[in-house]
Design a protein around this motif. Sequence first.
Motif, short mmCIF file in Angstrom:
data_model
loop_
_atom_site.label_atom_id
_atom_site.label_comp_id
_atom_site.label_asym_id
_atom_site.label_seq_id
_atom_site.Cartn_x
_atom_site.Cartn_y
_atom_site.Cartn_z
N ASP A 1 0.83 -1.20 0.00
CA ASP A 1 0.00 0.00 0.00
C ASP A 1 0.87 1.26 0.00
OD1 ASP A 1 -2.51 -1.10 -0.07
OD2 ASP A 1 -3.03 -0.64 2.01
N SER A 2 0.43 2.27 -0.72
CA SER A 2 1.04 3.59 -0.64
C SER A 2 0.62 4.25 0.68
CB SER A 2 0.58 4.46 -1.80
OG SER A 2 -0.83 4.68 -1.71
N LYS A 3 1.26 5.36 1.02
CA LYS A 3 0.87 6.09 2.23
C LYS A 3 -0.59 6.50 2.16
CE LYS A 3 5.42 7.94 3.52
NZ LYS A 3 6.22 9.18 3.74
N GLU A 4 -1.01 6.94 0.98
CA GLU A 4 -2.41 7.36 0.79
C GLU A 4 -3.36 6.18 0.99
OE1 GLU A 4 -5.27 9.45 -2.62
OE2 GLU A 4 -3.15 9.09 -3.02
N ALA A 5 -2.98 5.02 0.44
CA ALA A 5 -3.82 3.83 0.58
C ALA A 5 -3.91 3.38 2.03
CB ALA A 5 -3.28 2.71 -0.30
N LYS A 6 -2.81 3.49 2.75
CA LYS A 6 -2.81 3.12 4.17
C LYS A 6 -3.81 3.98 4.94
CE LYS A 6 2.03 1.55 4.36
NZ LYS A 6 1.93 0.19 4.89
N LYS A 7 -3.82 5.28 4.63
CA LYS A 7 -4.77 6.18 5.29
C LYS A 7 -6.20 5.79 4.95
CE LYS A 7 -1.68 10.19 5.53
NZ LYS A 7 -1.43 11.58 5.07
N GLY A 8 -6.40 5.35 3.69
CA GLY A 8 -7.72 4.89 3.29
C GLY A 8 -8.16 3.66 4.07
N ARG A 9 -7.23 2.73 4.31
CA ARG A 9 -7.55 1.54 5.11
C ARG A 9 -7.98 1.96 6.52
NH1 ARG A 9 -7.42 -2.07 0.79
NH2 ARG A 9 -5.32 -2.37 0.01
N GLU A 10 -7.23 2.90 7.11
CA GLU A 10 -7.55 3.36 8.45
C GLU A 10 -8.92 4.03 8.50
OE1 GLU A 10 -4.27 5.91 9.24
OE2 GLU A 10 -2.83 4.26 9.52
N ALA A 11 -9.22 4.80 7.48
CA ALA A 11 -10.53 5.46 7.41
C ALA A 11 -11.65 4.42 7.29
CB ALA A 11 -10.58 6.43 6.22
N ASN A 12 -11.39 3.36 6.54
CA ASN A 12 -12.40 2.31 6.38
C ASN A 12 -12.60 1.51 7.67
OD1 ASN A 12 -13.26 2.85 3.76
ND2 ASN A 12 -11.63 1.60 2.84
N VAL A 13 -11.53 1.33 8.44
CA VAL A 13 -11.68 0.69 9.76
C VAL A 13 -12.60 1.54 10.63
CG1 VAL A 13 -10.48 0.13 11.91
CG2 VAL A 13 -9.49 -0.57 9.72
N ASP A 14 -12.37 2.85 10.63
CA ASP A 14 -13.24 3.75 11.41
C ASP A 14 -14.68 3.69 10.91
OD1 ASP A 14 -11.11 4.56 12.97
OD2 ASP A 14 -10.68 6.35 11.77
N LYS A 15 -14.85 3.62 9.60
CA LYS A 15 -16.20 3.55 9.03
C LYS A 15 -16.92 2.30 9.51
CE LYS A 15 -17.21 4.86 4.77
NZ LYS A 15 -18.46 5.67 4.88
N VAL A 16 -16.23 1.16 9.50
CA VAL A 16 -16.85 -0.09 9.95
C VAL A 16 -17.21 0.00 11.44
CG1 VAL A 16 -16.47 -2.55 10.33
CG2 VAL A 16 -15.73 -1.49 8.19
N LYS A 17 -16.30 0.56 12.23
CA LYS A 17 -16.56 0.68 13.67
C LYS A 17 -17.73 1.61 13.97
CE LYS A 17 -11.87 -0.36 15.29
NZ LYS A 17 -10.64 0.19 15.93
N ASN A 18 -17.84 2.68 13.18
CA ASN A 18 -18.85 3.71 13.46
C ASN A 18 -20.17 3.51 12.73
OD1 ASN A 18 -17.05 5.13 15.15
ND2 ASN A 18 -16.15 6.19 13.39
N GLU A 19 -20.09 2.92 11.50
CA GLU A 19 -21.29 2.83 10.67
C GLU A 19 -21.67 1.40 10.30
OE1 GLU A 19 -20.92 5.41 7.24
OE2 GLU A 19 -19.66 6.83 8.37
N GLY A 20 -20.74 0.47 10.47
CA GLY A 20 -21.03 -0.92 10.14
C GLY A 20 -20.51 -1.32 8.77
N VAL A 21 -20.53 -2.63 8.54
CA VAL A 21 -19.99 -3.17 7.29
C VAL A 21 -20.82 -2.75 6.09
CG1 VAL A 21 -19.55 -5.33 6.02
CG2 VAL A 21 -18.91 -5.15 8.43
N LYS A 22 -22.13 -2.70 6.24
CA LYS A 22 -23.01 -2.38 5.11
C LYS A 22 -22.65 -1.04 4.48
CE LYS A 22 -27.86 -2.26 3.65
NZ LYS A 22 -27.76 -1.02 2.88
N SER A 23 -22.37 -0.05 5.31
CA SER A 23 -22.02 1.27 4.80
C SER A 23 -20.74 1.21 3.97
CB SER A 23 -21.84 2.25 5.96
OG SER A 23 -21.44 3.52 5.51
N LEU A 24 -19.77 0.45 4.44
CA LEU A 24 -18.53 0.30 3.68
C LEU A 24 -18.78 -0.37 2.34
CD1 LEU A 24 -15.37 0.38 3.55
CD2 LEU A 24 -15.41 -1.90 4.57
#
Length: 261
Positions: free
Chosen positions: A125-148
């Motif tokens: 992963d690039s640095k940008e992609a790594k940040k995207g992974r982190e954002a998606n982890v937060d999305k799953v924790k806050n909004e659930g898998v369906k939103s992702l």
Amino acid sequence: MKTKSVTLPDATIAYVDQGEGNAIILLHGFCGSSGYWEKVIPELSESYRVIAPDLPGHGESSIDKENFSIEDYADIIKGLLNQLNLQKVTMFGHSLGGYITLAFAEKYSNQLNGFSLVHSTAYPDSKEAKKGREANVDKVKNEGVKSLIDGLVPKLFSPENVEQDYVKTAKEIGYLTSAQGTISALSAMKNRIDRNHVLETTTLPVLLIAGKQDQIIPAEKTFSVSSENIKQEIIKNSGHMSMIENHQDLISEIKEYLSTI
């Protein structure tokens, strides 16, 4: 497709096992399942034994450990092969499944007749992609898998195919992924290493497949190494999901490759 299951350390793995002959393993991508290969398995299983597992926390497979690494997923697949008494296989990995395939090829090359990356890459992963992974982890924790899934899945397909009914089917497959399975996979992808050295040093026959309209992993990221033992093919009318978008062309490339092994 009917699934069987085996219990391994850290996961219970569901898998499709169809056909007879030399074994091929089909590893799906992130938030997918063996269902991704539903259009591919019937024809391939006419000539080969086709095994398509659900990765830990995906589809019907459980996950009993947090913080999986790509190497851990490879060990899980090794455990499945041991349970099935398979000494030699040819492995096809889609996206995340490709990262696992490379890790498997690095650690257990003696169990491979050959391997293929399908819409995948040996690059980390690039640095940008790594940040995207982190954002998606937060999305799953806050909004659930369906939103992702609702945001991710349309990007997997070619823009000209995004209104097809099979996009909805891919979403429904994604909804089956557990939150823990999703987060573990995101972490593993974020932390994976560069494995271009595996492609550079392997003497096994390799098939690299890219989608002409892939918005996730462009062809130049898939075709990172050129060698006499590495075949590079582009699937037309396909984004990141040729096994769904243009399965017949993908099957043709897989069968041609297998015929040379």
